[in-house]
Scaffold this active site. Structure first.
Site, PDB file in Angstrom:
ATOM      1  N   LYS A  71       0.712  -1.317  -0.251  1.00 24.23           N
ATOM      2  CA  LYS A  71      -0.117   0.027   0.413  1.00 24.23           C
ATOM      3  C   LYS A  71       1.133   1.221   0.526  1.00 24.23           C
ATOM      4  CE  LYS A  71      -4.466  -1.557   1.713  1.00 24.23           C
ATOM      5  NZ  LYS A  71      -4.994  -1.939   3.693  1.00 24.23           N
ATOM      6  N   ASP A 107     -10.289   2.381   1.500  1.00 23.89           N
ATOM      7  CA  ASP A 107     -10.377   1.668   2.630  1.00 23.89           C
ATOM      8  C   ASP A 107     -10.963   2.320   3.994  1.00 23.89           C
ATOM      9  OD1 ASP A 107      -9.749  -1.005   2.905  1.00 23.89           O
ATOM     10  OD2 ASP A 107      -7.367   0.383   2.632  1.00 23.89           O
ATOM     11  N   GLY A 132      -0.897   0.889  12.468  1.00 21.67           N
ATOM     12  CA  GLY A 132      -0.740   0.180  11.000  1.00 21.67           C
ATOM     13  C   GLY A 132      -1.811   1.237  10.225  1.00 21.67           C
ATOM     14  N   GLY A 133      -1.594   0.772   8.964  1.00 19.02           N
ATOM     15  CA  GLY A 133      -2.095   1.919   7.514  1.00 19.02           C
ATOM     16  C   GLY A 133      -3.455   1.345   8.209  1.00 19.02           C
TER      17      GLY A 133
END
Length: 270
Positions: A71, A107, A132-133
């Site tokens: 990503k 997302d 995290g992402g």
């Protein structure tokens, strides 16, 4: 429905990628839309391979769903980066345009819609487990739902810097807290931790009336989801995130409205 566009190719990129349900959703969408010449594959690709892959693609490639660990690399290889992935430093979608590849992030939409599926229309105080992402995407989704403060529960506080930065940019108070046994105070919680870390979450205590979105969906229920459900909390599976983020990807790649019914039916019948 006749095929309104020339044949196209798309795929999900990541490593590992064989478990991905993205091909199921996108292929169901193509079939429902009459895109008989379109294909959607799963390509095992690491972040170090992404630049070479994109550079060698022909015009038949319309887009990619991007999963871990690619990503961040997807932002780096894009010719154009939308504001949302620029803020997050991560893109889960690459779309081929007339000027090159554009990085998008669906997302956030996936998390927001998943929470609404669980009955969350507005929230003032929420919590994110992990940093995290996906946690950063959850931060934006919670801000869009009205969050004024978000607890970021992490094992190592220094790992929460990126999520805290995103919340700060959005004007949301970030309260970084150690991940420790005890009650989770926020009424809405998004867990973004991998399944291997779930044993560390067994000390968290839940109550009826809370809503937990666990972004995982296999295996299901996760230990965290099971514990929250047993306490009377509303639990939402990561399948909802997967579904809703994929609907936007279909629209970005094909230029057509996503066929929600056929995509949902394919997911339910898997």
């Amino acid at each position: 429905m006749p095929d309104p566009t020339p044949p196209g190719r798309a795929a999900v990129l990541g490593r590992p990628v064989g478990h991905s349900l993205s091909p199921l959703l996108h292929r169901a969408a193509y079939a429902a839309l009459g895109l008989t010449g379109w294909t959607y594959d799963a390509l095992d690709v690491g972040p170090e391979d992404l630049a070479d892959l994109v550079a060698g693609l022909g015009p038949e490639w319309r887009g990619f769903s991007v999963t871990m660990p690619c990503k961040q690399a997807a932002v780096a290889v894009a010719d154009d980066v939308d504001p949302l992935p620029r803020l997050l430093g991560a893109a889960n979608t690459l779309v081929h345009t007339d000027t090159g590849w554009r990085a998008e992030n669906t997302d956030v939409h996936g998390v927001g819609m998943a929470l609404q599926t669980g009955g969350v229309e507005r929230v003032a105080h929420a919590a994110i487990v992990g940093a995290g992402g996906t946690a950063a995407a959850a931060a934006v989704a919670l801000a869009e739902l009205g969050a004024e403060s978000v607890d970021v529960l992490v094992r190592a506080p220094d790992r929460a810097a990126d999520v805290a930065h995103v919340l700060g940019v959005l004007g949301v108070e970030a309260r970084v807290r150690p991940l420790a046994p005890g009650p989770v105070e926020a009424p809405v919680v998004v867990s973004t931790v991998p399944i291997g870390a779930h044993p560390e979450l067994t000390g968290l205590r839940w109550r009826a009336g809370q809503t937990l979105l666990d972004v995982l969906y296999a295996p299901w229920p996760t230990p965290l989801a099971g514990a929250a459900a047993a306490a009377g909390a509303t639990v939402v599976s990561g399948l909802e995130v997967l579904f809703w983020q994929a609907t936007v990807q279909v629209e970005l790649m094909t230029g057509l409205p996503a066929p929600l019914g056929p995509m949902r039916a394919a997911l339910d019948a898997r």
